[in-house]
Design an enzyme around this catalytic site. Structure first.
Site, short mmCIF file in Angstrom:
data_model
loop_
_atom_site.label_atom_id
_atom_site.label_comp_id
_atom_site.label_asym_id
_atom_site.label_seq_id
_atom_site.Cartn_x
_atom_site.Cartn_y
_atom_site.Cartn_z
CD GLU A 83 -48.72 -3.82 -51.45
OE1 GLU A 83 -48.12 -4.27 -50.56
OE2 GLU A 83 -48.46 -3.50 -52.44
CE1 TYR A 122 -44.90 -1.23 -48.95
CE2 TYR A 122 -46.55 -2.83 -47.92
CZ TYR A 122 -45.74 -2.57 -49.05
OH TYR A 122 -45.71 -2.80 -50.23
CG ASP A 140 -40.69 -2.51 -48.62
OD1 ASP A 140 -40.02 -1.67 -49.06
OD2 ASP A 140 -41.12 -3.63 -49.62
#
Length: 360
Positions: free
Chosen positions: A47, A130, A148
DNA sequence: TAGTCGTGGGA
DNA sequence: TTCCCAAGACT
């Protein structure tokens, strides 16, 4: 923000949407290396790498990074220099500095186990809204929104939302919406499906509405305005900066390199001597500047080319030189004379890699 | 809030 | 060539 969430969700079939979306994801999702297991550490690394970075770019970095640092503990125990080298060329280098700090904290405070608590995880360095939602939902199945750019684009079309997604406050509106429509049975697939849809179908330009699994839920498609969304204001043009740099070799065949400051652009990466801090007007003043700042005597100098590099908010134009020099002072932590072989251990920004290639 | 912070790919 | 970006976070 003209409508509240209740109004936006009026007449929206949440259960059908969840089913259509998740079913599509389970049959059409890409086979990506970070989807092989649910290791919170690997999910976290992926991520962070994926922030503002394309999947195709991340894949080889992810393989190499996980091979080098297979566990959270192994990353926490690694040297900063080694970690930065594994990130070389990926960009946004504060990401890896923050991730390194964060895993050290997880190792110390949580015994190396990534916390499943929203408060604890989101307080870690480099972990924003996020990343919090993404890691908690994908690794732990916790129903947290992971909003996102993909999600904002997809949902702006589904619900015909015209708020400017370039504004930071807009993300909260989408988080609020997602918190109402996220599947509590499968928050992991729901969040990933929203992003996967944005990446594969609901693309910025020329969205493939004809094969969209949630086309029947989409207000923008119904109105024929999908290409008008999302609304996003343009940023300003990057500023142009010109300066010189030089690859210097001493009589022993060593090369002079310098570590950049710990904050700001390309923080902690290495570079060749330059006058970025005080650009000079001609070769004479450049030689004087470099000689004084780096404590060298430049015996010869030759131009090797000009290089341009576009960053997010600035454009560098570097006139590059190579030369022979005498060192007047021993190196220290930020200025080192190294062999050409040793150069490979240090992380350089792409533009200085290009200058090195031109030198060789 | 708006600026800072990389890079390489695609239209 | 030029532009817009691509699974954001920090200040």
């Amino acid at each position: 923000m003209k409508e509240n969430v209740q109004q936006i969700l009026a007449h929206f079939h949440i259960k059908q949407f969840q089913h259509d979306l998740i079913h599509w994801f389970q049959t059409e999702q890409r086979d990506l290396p970070w989807r092989k297991d649910k290791d919170p550490y690997k999910i976290w690394v992926s991520e962070v790498m994926l922030q503002q970075t394309r999947v195709d770019t991340v894949i080889p970095y992810f393989y190499h990074f996980i091979e080098k640092f297979p566990t959270l503990d192994s990353l926490a125990e690694a040297e900063e220099e080694e970690v930065l080298k594994a990130w070389e060329g990926l960009g946004y280098y504060s990401r890896i500095r923050h991730l390194h700090e964060a895993v050290k904290e997880v190792k110390e405070k949580y015994g190396g186990c990534v916390p499943a608590s929203k408060e604890q995880f989101s307080s870690l360095k480099g972990v924003g809204p996020y990343t919090t939602g993404a890691v908690l939902s994908i690794a732990y199945g916790i129903p947290e929104p992971a909003v996102d750019g993909n999600v904002m684009r997809v949902l702006s079309r589904i619900f015909y939302i015209t708020d400017d997604i370039a504004k930071g406050s807009t993300r909260k509106k989408f988080e609020n919406i997602v918190s109402h429509i996220i599947s509590h049975d499968n928050p992991s697939d729901f969040n990933q499906a929203l992003m996967e849809l944005g990446a594969l179908v609901c693309t910025p330009k020329n969205p493939s509405c004809f094969l969209c699994p949630v086309q029947r839920h989409c207000r923008a498609f119904a109105e024929g305005v999908e290409t008008e969304l999302p609304v996003k204001t343009k940023g300003k043009a990057p500023k142009r900066v010109s300066f010189r740099a030089i690859v210097l070799m001493n009589e022993k065949g060593n090369i002079l390199i310098q570590k950049r400051p710990p904050r700001g652009l390309l923080a902690n990466l290495w570079q060749f001597p330059n006058d970025e801090h005080a650009p000079t007007r001609n070769d004479e003043s450049f030689v004087k500047e470099i000689s004084e700042r780096y404590h060298v005597v430049i015996r010869s100098m030759e131009r090797i080319g000009s290089f341009e590099h576009v960053f997010s908010h600035v454009v560098w134009h570097i006139e590059a030189y190579k030369g022979n020099a005498l060192e007047l002072q021993m190196g220290d932590e930020t200025n080192k004379w190294v062999t050409i072989d040793e150069l490979k251990q240090y992380a350089f920004p792409v533009i200085y890699q290009k200058i090195w290639q031109a030198y060789e």
